[in-house]
Design a protein around this motif. Structure first.
Motif, PDB file in Angstrom:
ATOM      1  N   ILE A  16       0.834  -1.197   0.000  1.00  0.00           N
ATOM      2  CA  ILE A  16       0.000   0.000   0.000  1.00  0.00           C
ATOM      3  C   ILE A  16       0.872   1.252   0.000  1.00  0.00           C
ATOM      4  N   ALA A  17       1.892   1.269   0.841  1.00  0.00           N
ATOM      5  CA  ALA A  17       2.787   2.433   0.918  1.00  0.00           C
ATOM      6  C   ALA A  17       3.494   2.668  -0.411  1.00  0.00           C
ATOM      7  N   ILE A  18       4.018   1.622  -1.003  1.00  0.00           N
ATOM      8  CA  ILE A  18       4.730   1.764  -2.282  1.00  0.00           C
ATOM      9  C   ILE A  18       3.767   2.191  -3.379  1.00  0.00           C
ATOM     10  N   SER A  19       2.564   1.649  -3.373  1.00  0.00           N
ATOM     11  CA  SER A  19       1.565   2.044  -4.370  1.00  0.00           C
ATOM     12  C   SER A  19       1.218   3.517  -4.244  1.00  0.00           C
ATOM     13  N   LEU A  20       1.086   3.994  -3.020  1.00  0.00           N
ATOM     14  CA  LEU A  20       0.796   5.416  -2.818  1.00  0.00           C
ATOM     15  C   LEU A  20       1.960   6.296  -3.279  1.00  0.00           C
ATOM     16  N   ILE A  21       3.174   5.847  -3.059  1.00  0.00           N
ATOM     17  CA  ILE A  21       4.348   6.590  -3.537  1.00  0.00           C
ATOM     18  C   ILE A  21       4.344   6.644  -5.060  1.00  0.00           C
ATOM     19  N   VAL A  22       4.038   5.511  -5.692  1.00  0.00           N
ATOM     20  CA  VAL A  22       3.991   5.456  -7.161  1.00  0.00           C
ATOM     21  C   VAL A  22       2.916   6.403  -7.693  1.00  0.00           C
ATOM     22  N   ILE A  23       1.757   6.411  -7.047  1.00  0.00           N
ATOM     23  CA  ILE A  23       0.683   7.312  -7.475  1.00  0.00           C
ATOM     24  C   ILE A  23       1.111   8.763  -7.276  1.00  0.00           C
ATOM     25  N   TYR A  24       1.749   9.053  -6.144  1.00  0.00           N
ATOM     26  CA  TYR A  24       2.241  10.419  -5.904  1.00  0.00           C
ATOM     27  C   TYR A  24       3.220  10.836  -7.000  1.00  0.00           C
ATOM     28  N   LEU A  25       4.146   9.950  -7.339  1.00  0.00           N
ATOM     29  CA  LEU A  25       5.130  10.280  -8.379  1.00  0.00           C
ATOM     30  C   LEU A  25       4.446  10.548  -9.719  1.00  0.00           C
ATOM     31  N   ALA A  26       3.409   9.762 -10.026  1.00  0.00           N
ATOM     32  CA  ALA A  26       2.705   9.940 -11.296  1.00  0.00           C
ATOM     33  C   ALA A  26       1.908  11.233 -11.333  1.00  0.00           C
ATOM     34  N   VAL A  27       1.368  11.639 -10.180  1.00  0.00           N
ATOM     35  CA  VAL A  27       0.537  12.840 -10.134  1.00  0.00           C
ATOM     36  C   VAL A  27       1.394  14.105  -9.987  1.00  0.00           C
ATOM     37  N   ALA A  28       2.309  14.091  -9.031  1.00  0.00           N
ATOM     38  CA  ALA A  28       3.113  15.283  -8.742  1.00  0.00           C
ATOM     39  C   ALA A  28       4.226  15.496  -9.767  1.00  0.00           C
ATOM     40  N   LYS A  29       4.730  14.403 -10.343  1.00  0.00           N
ATOM     41  CA  LYS A  29       5.817  14.450 -11.321  1.00  0.00           C
ATOM     42  C   LYS A  29       6.985  15.341 -10.860  1.00  0.00           C
ATOM     43  N   PRO A  30       7.551  15.008  -9.683  1.00  0.00           N
ATOM     44  CA  PRO A  30       8.625  15.858  -9.153  1.00  0.00           C
ATOM     45  C   PRO A  30       9.895  15.807  -9.990  1.00  0.00           C
TER      46      PRO A  30
END
Length: 146
Positions: free
Chosen positions: A132-146
């Motif tokens: 769950i934590a890794i999935s949320l990080i992946v989603i954050y990376l896809a949305v925020a695109k840092p």
């Protein structure tokens, strides 16, 4: 197929993967701890089919993700993608392969089903929070695109 359609199908795969795994997974965890009146063999068989749907959604997301990368001409100079791909391919993918193997080969071929189910439940308990934590990080990376 254009990029927008590929991204839409990619997101559909993610929703199928996340929806099937989280909702039924939570119910399975609950039903193993509290009596629900459900036939456990029937429930486990349904869970097997839902796990395969989950994995199909994951495969769809991966395939469309690589297709989008193909459309972008394999530009790996996208910083957020360089963080996302190792997380997906290095952690989530192996866990899904193990999940597929456990549900479709290990449990059905096991001579001691209750022990096989117990081992699978332990696997689920161990990987649930990190996944769950890794999935949320992946989603954050896809949305925020840092």
């Amino acid at each position: 197929m254009e990029y927008t359609i590929a991204k839409f199908i990619h997101l559909m795969g993610i929703l199928i993967w996340a929806g099937a795994s989280s909702s039924l997974g939570l119910f399975m965890l609950y039903s193993m701890k509290r009596p629900t009146g459900c036939n456990q063999d029937l429930l486990r068989n349904f869970y097997r089919w839902m796990t395969n749907l989950e994995i199909a959604g994951f495969v769809l997301a991966i395939v469309m993700g690589f297709y989008m990368l193909h459309i972008l001409k394999y530009k790996f100079d996208i910083n957020w993608l360089n963080y996302k791909l190792p997380l997906v391919l290095g952690i989530i993918l192996p866990l899904e392969v193990i999940n597929f193997w456990l549900v479709n080969f290990y449990i059905p071929r096991s001579k001691e089903k209750p022990k096989a189910y117990k081992n699978y439940d332990l696997f689920t308990y161990i990987v649930a929070l990190p996944l769950i934590a890794i999935s949320l990080i992946v989603i954050y990376l896809a949305v925020a695109k840092p």
